[in-house]
Write a protein that holds these residues in place. Structure first.
Motif, short mmCIF file in Angstrom:
data_model
loop_
_atom_site.label_atom_id
_atom_site.label_comp_id
_atom_site.label_asym_id
_atom_site.label_seq_id
_atom_site.Cartn_x
_atom_site.Cartn_y
_atom_site.Cartn_z
N CYS A 302 94.85 18.39 62.42
CA CYS A 302 93.42 18.68 62.24
C CYS A 302 92.56 18.30 63.45
O CYS A 302 91.49 18.86 63.66
N CYS A 305 90.75 20.62 66.11
CA CYS A 305 89.52 21.35 65.75
C CYS A 305 88.41 20.41 65.28
O CYS A 305 87.24 20.66 65.55
N HIS A 306 88.78 19.39 64.51
CA HIS A 306 87.76 18.54 63.89
C HIS A 306 87.61 17.20 64.62
O HIS A 306 88.60 16.57 64.96
N PRO A 320 83.48 21.71 61.54
CA PRO A 320 82.62 20.63 61.03
C PRO A 320 83.11 19.26 61.48
O PRO A 320 84.32 19.02 61.52
N TYR A 333 87.10 19.01 46.18
CA TYR A 333 86.60 19.80 47.31
C TYR A 333 87.50 19.62 48.53
O TYR A 333 87.82 20.58 49.24
N VAL A 346 81.91 26.78 55.24
CA VAL A 346 80.76 26.07 55.81
C VAL A 346 80.15 26.96 56.89
O VAL A 346 80.87 27.41 57.78
N SER A 370 87.30 32.00 56.39
CA SER A 370 87.29 30.85 57.29
C SER A 370 88.25 31.08 58.45
O SER A 370 89.30 31.70 58.29
N MET A 372 89.66 28.56 59.74
CA MET A 372 90.62 27.45 59.59
C MET A 372 91.86 27.98 58.87
O MET A 372 91.74 28.64 57.84
C1 HEC Z 1 91.71 26.06 63.97
C2 HEC Z 1 90.74 25.01 63.73
C3 HEC Z 1 90.91 24.15 62.47
C4 HEC Z 1 91.98 23.39 62.10
C5 HEC Z 1 93.33 23.22 62.79
C6 HEC Z 1 91.58 22.69 60.90
N1 HEC Z 1 90.30 23.08 60.54
FE1 HEC Z 1 89.25 22.38 58.97
N2 HEC Z 1 87.75 23.69 59.38
C7 HEC Z 1 87.70 24.53 60.48
C8 HEC Z 1 86.51 25.32 60.41
C9 HEC Z 1 86.08 26.36 61.42
C10 HEC Z 1 85.84 24.96 59.25
C11 HEC Z 1 84.50 25.53 58.73
C12 HEC Z 1 84.74 26.78 57.90
C13 HEC Z 1 85.25 26.43 56.54
O1 HEC Z 1 84.48 25.89 55.72
O2 HEC Z 1 86.44 26.66 56.29
C14 HEC Z 1 86.63 23.91 58.61
C15 HEC Z 1 86.29 23.23 57.45
C16 HEC Z 1 86.95 22.11 56.97
C17 HEC Z 1 86.48 21.27 55.90
C18 HEC Z 1 85.13 21.38 55.18
C19 HEC Z 1 84.14 20.55 55.97
C20 HEC Z 1 82.79 20.33 55.35
O3 HEC Z 1 81.90 19.82 56.06
O4 HEC Z 1 82.58 20.62 54.18
C21 HEC Z 1 87.41 20.29 55.72
C22 HEC Z 1 87.36 19.16 54.71
C23 HEC Z 1 88.46 20.54 56.66
N3 HEC Z 1 88.14 21.66 57.40
C24 HEC Z 1 89.60 19.76 56.77
C25 HEC Z 1 90.64 20.04 57.63
C26 HEC Z 1 91.87 19.32 57.62
C27 HEC Z 1 92.19 18.13 56.73
C28 HEC Z 1 92.67 19.89 58.58
C29 HEC Z 1 94.08 19.54 58.96
C30 HEC Z 1 95.05 19.57 57.90
C31 HEC Z 1 91.91 20.97 59.19
N4 HEC Z 1 90.69 21.04 58.56
C32 HEC Z 1 92.36 21.79 60.21
C33 HEC Z 1 88.65 24.60 61.49
C34 HEC Z 1 89.87 23.97 61.49
#
Ligand code: HEC
Length: 399
Positions: A302, A305-306, A320, A333, A346, A370, A372
């Motif tokens: 994660c 990206c995060h 985010p 959630y 988001v 998304s 993600m």
């Molecule tokens: C390729 C980039 C990418 C990766 C890798 C990724 N994410 Fe995300 N994530 C995003 C994006 C872009 C969003 C915003 C869009 C959405 O809501 O899905 C998001 C949204 C989220 C949210 C909601 C955040 C909020 O403020 O409500 C969570 C929780 C989250 N990710 C957790 C994770 C976790 C845990 C992992 C690893 C297992 C992960 N993400 C891997 C790009 C990524």
């Protein structure tokens, strides 16, 4: 009441009593709540519950000064009370704020203290709307109140476009005196707005006749009290249920808080009758898991990206910021975000300004997808460990 709640979350080792100790219980009263105010004696009947409001860090504002002022924000403690009488439901939120900030006019360099109460009709604890103003298909109603200086409202409709500020004397240079007199007889002290929203770029204001609500704010001894009283039933909401989910936000004007730069609670269950306790437990339920292992999974999957906690190397606009995600998210959630990212999308930064960092694409049916990738391939234990770790991502709570 047909099929009120189907919860798939297990209660684990925590006893129900411990989970519900600080739950908001709405007190049924026979008194009228039509003209209730922040300091009406009827509030003494309700028991206060503690609600923690976390700094919302989802997106980072393009404002150096505001970011500097808020970089070490701690979470705020608020006390919440609720009353209902079958016709109306009322919430009182009290929080400490050392500096009273009242906005003068529509200046863009000074900001007001304020608060919001967010409602939803949804009673499936696993499908609550996105905490930041709802999402496609999961609507919320938001009551927003800010402390502003007196304004004059020619049509008395709480119609912001019609409001004239006392300081806007340019238009009134000739008859300020007459204006002041009129203001005194007709002025409102507060700025109140109500929105129905499926995401912060799809907000529709509810006003005039349709707005069967009252709100108010009062500052005393370093504390704000904010109140919202609304119909239990109107064309937007039916809150006549054993339990509902409500979320709270506050803005600190002195710290240049506005829009998404605020302090935000998770969805909080509000119990209206005993039958609602299962819903409350499901909303408050935490996932148990191996936090250390979860941290490792997050670093590997994660952190590219995060940004969150110690991991701050991802491009700023990529996704985010999860630094406080454990503070304003339910466990359900978090799980949904991991296994099915497109269920709640988001909205993110302005897509025109940050073309390389789009958080979603739009499919041919107009639905947001998304960017993600879903992590549904993670086994149950890895998911639980990851969620247990995400739950720890939150600011320290102020004393
Ligand atoms: C390729 C980039 C990418 C990766 C890798 C990724 N994410 Fe995300 N994530 C995003 C994006 C872009 C969003 C915003 C869009 C959405 O809501 O899905 C998001 C949204 C989220 C949210 C909601 C955040 C909020 O403020 O409500 C969570 C929780 C989250 N990710 C957790 C994770 C976790 C845990 C992992 C690893 C297992 C992960 N993400 C891997 C790009 C990524």
């Amino acid at each position: 009441m047909k099929k009120f709640i189907a919860t798939t979350l297990s209660i684990g080792v925590l006893s129900a009593g411990a989970l519900l100790a600080d739950t908001i219980v709405a007190k049924k009263v026979s008194a009228s709540l039509d003209n209730i105010k922040c300091d009406s004696p009827v509030w003494e009947k309700a028991k206060a519950a503690e609600v923690i409001l976390y700094p919302q860090t989802t997106i980072i504002l393009n404002d150096k000064k505001a970011n500097e002022l808020n970089k070490d924000d701690k979470a705020k403690r608020a006390k919440v009370k609720a009353l209902y009488n079958g016709k109306r439901i009322a919430f009182l939120i009290e929080w400490a704020d050392g500096t009273k900030s009242v906005q003068k006019g529509y200046s863009s360099t000074s900001y007001a203290d304020g608060f919001a109460v967010q409602f939803t009709n949804i009673t499936d604890p696993n499908k609550l709307p996105y905490i930041g103003m709802g999402n496609e298909g999961r609507e919320v109603v938001i009551h927003l109140q800010k402390a502003v200086d007196k304004f004059y409202e020619p049509n008395g409709n709480k119609d912001v476009s019609m409001q004239v500020n006392v300081h806007n004397t340019n238009n009134f240079a000739k008859d300020v005196e007459k204006f002041e007199k009129k203001v005194d007889s007709l002025a409102n002290r507060d700025y109140e707005k109500v929105f129905v929203s499926q995401g912060f770029r799809s907000m529709t204001e509810i006003k005039g006749e349709k707005l069967k609500a009252k709100a108010g704010m009062k500052y005393k001894d370093g504390k704000w009290k904010g109140m919202v009283a609304r119909a239990t039933n109107d064309e937007y909401l039916d809150l006549n249920k054993p339990a509902i989910a409500v979320a709270f936000a506050v803005w600190d004007g002195d710290k240049l808080n506005r829009d998404g730069l605020k302090f935000l609670s998770s969805w909080e269950p509000v119990v209206l009758s005993k039958e609602g306790e299962n819903f409350a437990k499901a909303v408050l339920q935490k996932v148990q898991g191996d936090v250390k292992n979860g941290e490792k999974i997050a670093k590997e999957n994660c952190a590219a990206c995060h940004n969150y906690g110690k991991e701050q190397n991802a491009p700023k606009f990529m996704a985010p910021n999860l630094s406080n995600i454990g503070g304003y998210s339910t466990a359900a959630y978090l799980r949904e975000s991991i296994v099915d990212p497109s269920a709640v999308v988001v909205p993110g930064y302005n897509r025109n300004a940050h073309k390389n960092f789009e958080w979603y694409t739009v499919d041919d049916k107009g639905h947001r997808q998304s960017t993600m990738p879903p992590f549904s391939h993670l086994d149950k234990k890895s998911q639980d460990d990851l969620i247990a770790f995400l739950q720890t991502l939150k600011a320290e709570v102020e004393k």
